[in-house]
Design an enzyme around this catalytic site. Structure first.
Site, mmCIF file in Angstrom:
data_model
loop_
_atom_site.group_PDB
_atom_site.id
_atom_site.type_symbol
_atom_site.label_atom_id
_atom_site.label_comp_id
_atom_site.label_asym_id
_atom_site.label_seq_id
_atom_site.Cartn_x
_atom_site.Cartn_y
_atom_site.Cartn_z
ATOM 1 C CG ASP A 1 -1.917 -0.995 1.281
ATOM 2 O OD1 ASP A 1 -2.114 -1.625 0.245
ATOM 3 O OD2 ASP A 1 -2.546 -1.166 2.335
ATOM 4 C CE LYS B 1 -7.228 -1.258 -0.560
ATOM 5 N NZ LYS B 1 -7.604 -2.112 0.519
ATOM 6 C CG MET C 1 -8.883 5.882 6.997
ATOM 7 S SD MET C 1 -9.603 4.575 6.006
ATOM 8 C CE MET C 1 -10.222 3.467 7.266
HETATM 9 N N1 SAH Z 1 -4.556 -1.079 8.885
HETATM 10 C C1 SAH Z 1 -4.123 0.207 9.359
HETATM 11 C C2 SAH Z 1 -5.165 1.276 9.163
HETATM 12 C C3 SAH Z 1 -5.500 1.560 7.735
HETATM 13 S S1 SAH Z 1 -6.636 2.867 7.569
HETATM 14 C C4 SAH Z 1 -3.717 0.099 10.834
HETATM 15 O O1 SAH Z 1 -3.955 -0.907 11.474
HETATM 16 O O2 SAH Z 1 -3.135 1.071 11.332
HETATM 17 C C5 SAH Z 1 -5.571 4.207 7.309
HETATM 18 C C6 SAH Z 1 -5.647 5.180 8.470
HETATM 19 O O3 SAH Z 1 -4.841 4.732 9.535
HETATM 20 C C7 SAH Z 1 -5.123 6.551 8.160
HETATM 21 O O4 SAH Z 1 -6.077 7.336 7.499
HETATM 22 C C8 SAH Z 1 -4.844 7.084 9.553
HETATM 23 O O5 SAH Z 1 -6.027 7.466 10.199
HETATM 24 C C9 SAH Z 1 -4.335 5.848 10.236
HETATM 25 N N2 SAH Z 1 -2.870 5.789 10.212
HETATM 26 C C10 SAH Z 1 -2.125 4.815 9.693
HETATM 27 N N3 SAH Z 1 -0.823 5.068 9.896
HETATM 28 C C11 SAH Z 1 -0.747 6.241 10.548
HETATM 29 C C12 SAH Z 1 0.321 7.038 11.053
HETATM 30 N N4 SAH Z 1 1.581 6.682 10.914
HETATM 31 N N5 SAH Z 1 0.002 8.176 11.704
HETATM 32 C C13 SAH Z 1 -1.273 8.553 11.862
HETATM 33 N N6 SAH Z 1 -2.314 7.839 11.396
HETATM 34 C C14 SAH Z 1 -2.058 6.706 10.766
#
Ligand code: SAH
Length: 463
Positions: free
Chosen positions: A252, A274, A388
């Site tokens: 991704d 994505k 998100m």
């Molecule tokens: N599977 C991922 C989430 C995917 S949805 C997990 O478990 O973390 C994507 C969202 O995750 C982003 O829009 C944000 O809200 C959050 N996110 C992922 N990485 C991030 C980061 N390093 N800092 C802040 N938010 C993050």
């Protein structure tokens, strides 16, 4: 080379340990693991050794050392704290031609113990030749993390099949090639993921195929891997290993360059996008891509940000693999909520502030999901983490307040959490969106709402 590394077969051989303390006990256990018949000679026994004696695992001579005591033994270990006794054991044993080890006195030893990594039947022995046992142990713990725990089972399978393969592939060069390919391929993944029965079946199939070269083909393997929130050091050991073994990495946009670099340089990398709704490949195409790569025999890592099963649509990708009979495993990752909360110094739960935590997506309609029931998230004792949620934040804020949430409730937004670009903006449910807009906070960003946010000022540690 100061010592010759060898593995001694001491099964059922009489071995003597002199001394009855904790160190003696550790040596006794090593000898017992190798099947030795162990006698302990000492005026007294530690409680642990007494247990072994009660269990009938050892023979005990309650006595002080005299050189005659060595008669009939094939190996001797001295672990007393008296130099004189140790010296006498060493010289007597050497005179009788019995290999002797004196604990912590390399000058008195005819053999020394290495640091061990036990993946029976595979044993790795590490030695600094007596220069620094601690260094050997440090090295051991590094190697421990590199060699999967179930690796020994692979050797077990190879051992069981050895004669059969010899008969089936009489030419030694072809046989070597067969073993090299088989032990490094998808079979390894099946063993390491505990699918032993499938591994046996796959082995039989590979052997059959190897005997008919024209039909040669292998099934690949897909690992659905959580890459964590950004900091490459938050990868699990398993994620790192499968990444380094992958032929193809399908990732991704959220996955950082630093993490992608951990794969082999010759591995193919496919970016399927994505980032929120800007998918470069529709989900169905990603599912199909994984299947076709695996059918070509590739070892595929499907690398996703955070944890694959938290707002990652990991379940959908796995369903397709299952339908197509492609073997797979799922490697969890540190999800953004844990990563960002830790690196922002905001405990998600706290005895005084929050007894529960909820993860919710601010993008519920993306990908055909359901509407979120915001009312159910209004709870002053609960921390709410919104993934998100940046774009929809004004709507989420209004919905929460409308359903009774306190507008002054502390809230924080974390941009690019756990990375060197991490930024944290703290405010209240009511003010946070405007503050984030002024600070130009961008995606990926995570919102944390709840009284635990007040702890940020005290516990923040990561700049
Ligand atoms: N599977 C991922 C989430 C995917 S949805 C997990 O478990 O973390 C994507 C969202 O995750 C982003 O829009 C944000 O809200 C959050 N996110 C992922 N990485 C991030 C980061 N390093 N800092 C802040 N938010 C993050």
């Amino acid at each position: 080379m100061k010592y010759l590394p060898v593995f001694l077969n001491i099964k059922n051989e009489p071995c003597l340990v002199i001394g009855g303390g904790d160190i003696a006990q550790r040596k006794v256990r090593s000898l017992l693991r190798a099947g030795a018949k162990v006698t302990v000679l000492s005026p007294d026994l530690s409680p642990d050794l007494k247990i072994l004696l009660d269990q009938g695992a050892i023979i005990y001579h309650e006595a002080l050392f005299t050189p005659e005591a060595l008669q009939g033994f094939k190996l001797v270990i001295s672990s007393t704290n008296q130099r004189q006794v140790n010296e006498s054991v060493a010289s007597s044993a050497k005179a009788l031609g019995i290999p002797v080890n004196v604990v912590d006195c390399p000058d008195l030893c005819s053999f020394i113990f290495p640091a061990l990594i036990d993946r029976s039947p595979i044993i790795l022995a590490i030695s600094t030749g007596g220069a620094s046992p601690i260094l050997a142990r440090v090295l051991r713990s590094r190697l421990e993390s590199l060699i999967p725990y179930r690796y020994g089972r692979l050797a077990g399978l190879a051992e069981r099949a050895r004669e059969r393969v010899k008969k089936a592939i009489p030419d030694s060069a072809s046989r070597r090639r067969f073993w090299e390919e088989t032990l490094q391929g998808g079979l390894q993944d099946l063993i390491l993921t505990g699918q032993d029965q499938k591994a046996e079946e796959e082995f039989d199939r590979l052997l059959e195929t190897a005997c008919q070269p024209a039909k040669s083909s292998t099934t690949g393997f897909v690992s659905l891997v959580g890459a964590g929130p950004g900091d490459p050091e938050l990868l699990t050991l398993k994620a790192l290993r499968v990444l380094q073994e992958a032929d193809v990495i399908v990732h991704d946009r959220l996955v950082s360059e630093a993490i992608l670099r951990l794969g082999r340089t010759d591995a193919e990398r496919i970016d399927v996008g994505k980032a929120m709704s800007r998918h470069t490949l529709p989900q169905e195409d990603i599912n199909r891509l994984l299947v076709s790569l695996a059918k070509k025999g590739e070892r595929v890592v499907r690398l996703k940000g955070g944890d694959p099963f938290i707002f990652g649509r990991g379940g959908e990708e796995i369903e397709t693999l299952r339908e197509e009979g492609i073997p797979f495993q799922i490697v969890p990752g540190v999800t953004a909520a844990s990563g960002c909360a830790s690196y922002a110094g905001i405990p998600l739960t706290h005895r005084d502030y929050a007894q529960s935590v909820a993860f919710v997506t601010g993008h519920s309609r993306d990908g055909g999901g359901h509407q979120v029931d915001w009312q159910s998230f209004v709870n002053p004792q609960q921390t709410l983490v919104v993934y998100m949620g940046l774009q929809a934040f004004p709507a989420i804020r209004d919905a929460l307040i409308q359903h009774g949430a306190n507008p002054d409730c502390p809230a924080a937004i974390i941009e690019e959490g756990t990375t060197p670009s991490q930024r944290v903006v703290v405010g209240s449910l009511e003010t946070l969106y405007d503050q984030a807009t002024i600070a130009c906070i961008q995606s990926p960003a995570l919102i944390i709402i709840g009284d635990v946010v007040t702890l940020h000022s005290k516990l923040s540690w990561f700049d």
